[in-house]
Scaffold this active site. Sequence first.
Site, PDB file in Angstrom:
ATOM      1  N   ASP A 135       0.621   5.832   0.820  1.00 25.48           N
ATOM      2  CA  ASP A 135      -0.487   5.577   1.426  1.00 25.48           C
ATOM      3  C   ASP A 135      -0.450   6.514   2.786  1.00 25.48           C
ATOM      4  O   ASP A 135      -0.270   7.559   2.958  1.00 25.48           O
ATOM      5  CB  ASP A 135      -0.826   4.297   1.535  1.00 25.48           C
ATOM      6  CG  ASP A 135      -2.342   3.979   1.817  1.00 25.48           C
ATOM      7  OD1 ASP A 135      -3.311   4.821   1.769  1.00 25.48           O
ATOM      8  OD2 ASP A 135      -2.702   2.768   2.278  1.00 25.48           O
TER       9      ASP A 135
ATOM     10  N   ASP B 188      -0.986   2.599  10.330  1.00 24.98           N
ATOM     11  CA  ASP B 188      -2.173   2.045  10.211  1.00 24.98           C
ATOM     12  C   ASP B 188      -2.023   1.147  11.606  1.00 24.98           C
ATOM     13  O   ASP B 188      -0.945   0.135  11.659  1.00 24.98           O
ATOM     14  CB  ASP B 188      -2.315   1.279   9.020  1.00 24.98           C
ATOM     15  CG  ASP B 188      -2.683   2.125   7.884  1.00 24.98           C
ATOM     16  OD1 ASP B 188      -2.508   3.288   8.016  1.00 24.98           O
ATOM     17  OD2 ASP B 188      -3.091   1.466   6.811  1.00 24.98           O
TER      18      ASP B 188
ATOM     19  N   ARG C 142      -7.166  12.392   9.165  1.00 23.72           N
ATOM     20  CA  ARG C 142      -6.910  11.107   9.850  1.00 23.72           C
ATOM     21  C   ARG C 142      -5.759  11.430  10.849  1.00 23.72           C
ATOM     22  O   ARG C 142      -4.716  10.828  10.777  1.00 23.72           O
ATOM     23  CB  ARG C 142      -6.332  10.116   8.915  1.00 23.72           C
ATOM     24  CG  ARG C 142      -7.232   9.662   7.973  1.00 23.72           C
ATOM     25  CD  ARG C 142      -7.137   8.468   6.996  1.00 23.72           C
ATOM     26  NE  ARG C 142      -8.039   8.065   6.286  1.00 23.72           N
ATOM     27  CZ  ARG C 142      -8.042   7.223   5.314  1.00 23.72           C
ATOM     28  NH1 ARG C 142      -6.949   6.226   5.295  1.00 23.72           N
ATOM     29  NH2 ARG C 142      -8.993   6.733   4.552  1.00 23.72           N
TER      30      ARG C 142
ATOM     31  N   ASP D 176       0.869  -1.051  -0.080  1.00 24.15           N
ATOM     32  CA  ASP D 176       0.039   0.082  -0.169  1.00 24.15           C
ATOM     33  C   ASP D 176       0.821   1.230   0.117  1.00 24.15           C
ATOM     34  O   ASP D 176       0.245   2.443  -0.296  1.00 24.15           O
ATOM     35  CB  ASP D 176      -0.966  -0.007   1.090  1.00 24.15           C
ATOM     36  CG  ASP D 176      -1.950  -0.964   1.243  1.00 24.15           C
ATOM     37  OD1 ASP D 176      -2.355  -1.514   0.021  1.00 24.15           O
ATOM     38  OD2 ASP D 176      -2.483  -1.420   2.397  1.00 24.15           O
TER      39      ASP D 176
END
Length: 376
Positions: free
Chosen positions: A198, A202, A254, A174
Amino acid sequence: MAPKGSLLPFSLLFLLLVQFATANENVIDRCWRGRGNWAADRQRLAVCSVGFTGKMRQNRGRGVTPYTVTDPSDDPVSPRPGTLRYGATVLPGKVWITFQHNMHIRLAQPLFVKSFTAIDGRGADVRIAGGSGLVLYEVNNVIVHGLQVDDVRAQPAGRVVRPGGAVQRVDVGDGDAIRLVASSKVWIDHNTLSRCEDGLLDVTLGSTDVTVSNNWFRDHDKVMLLGHDDGEVTDRRMRVTVAFNRFGPNVNQRMPRIRHGYAHVVNNFYDGWRDYAIGGSMGPSVKSQGNLFVASRPDSANVTRKMPDADVAGQELHWHSVGDSFENGATFKQMGNRVRRPNYNRHQAFPAANSSEVRSLTKDAGALRCSATSAC
Ligand SMILES: *[C@@H]1O[C@H](CO)[C@@H](O)[C@H](O)[C@H]1NC(C)=O
Ligand SMILES: *[C@@H]1O[C@H](CO)[C@@H](O)[C@H](O)[C@H]1NC(C)=O
């Protein structure tokens, strides 16, 4: 000769300087920085963590193999001794990894970090850039400290060695800087993360007991994802502490974006954002405490954003702001009917500072420049 009277103000000034220096350090940094001999006792860092990760006691002491990276090259299938991949993936047992000198490592495939591994970039300028990032896949007891990770891009599918030594095929990645998959007890501290294809970080697929502290996230669109997707119910147990980080400048969204689970977001410095700072869906709980939110512009001043849910029924958000400071029109929209506490145990608990101290508590966020022979 100086008159005697000048001694008093001088010693007062000295005392004030000492006070100032310590008052400016957050609870994690105060635990190890400033010790002239930090390099002789690197593993002390392991007990300086706070928040959901707790203390990293398993990463220190007898039985931990010190390993020095001397070679910046990378062979994803059969890594040579001396390379980062050899120490982080192949070398068995508990490992504490340091770097012999400044280096730029281009990872040809994602680096699968194994359990009981500390990657400690202190004392060298370690940049991981231009290739893949780090993946923590079904592992625990991992520390990632003092790295600069940027310009991570999706690499073509290929073969890569996994912890335990098996070589497996991986699909096109990713382009995340650091990705946690079904991993727990992980501490991400003092890294500088920016400009990846990306996400920068995460935390997904049932990962939990994670502390993200003292990092500098900058120049990036999608910063931090907590929770894989709306349907991933294993993320309901996710608990993440996000403390003493600096977000921005030039970040979009985010910080974090959370689904399910719980985030304690405390004493972070938000230096502007374009879209939103904290967003979420699927009934997550967020306790935002003692942060400083400085909006970039009046027309992008919403701290919070509720995303549309895949499944609307019974997904009430609990987002609360306690002691946060807002500048430039920043606005936090609280949701849900009560603050949910982190309920830390004594190995996790730490005092939240007043938001008026956040600028100084986060001034050294990101990878530090430490010399092995002086305070860091
Ligand atoms: C900010 O939030 C309010 C509601 O809370 C919404 O009406 C407004 O459109 C939002 N602004 C932006 C720029 O998204
Ligand atoms: C934080 O500090 C300010 C002064 O700098 C003070 O006015 C405020 O009451 C403090 N807030 C809390 C929650 O202690």
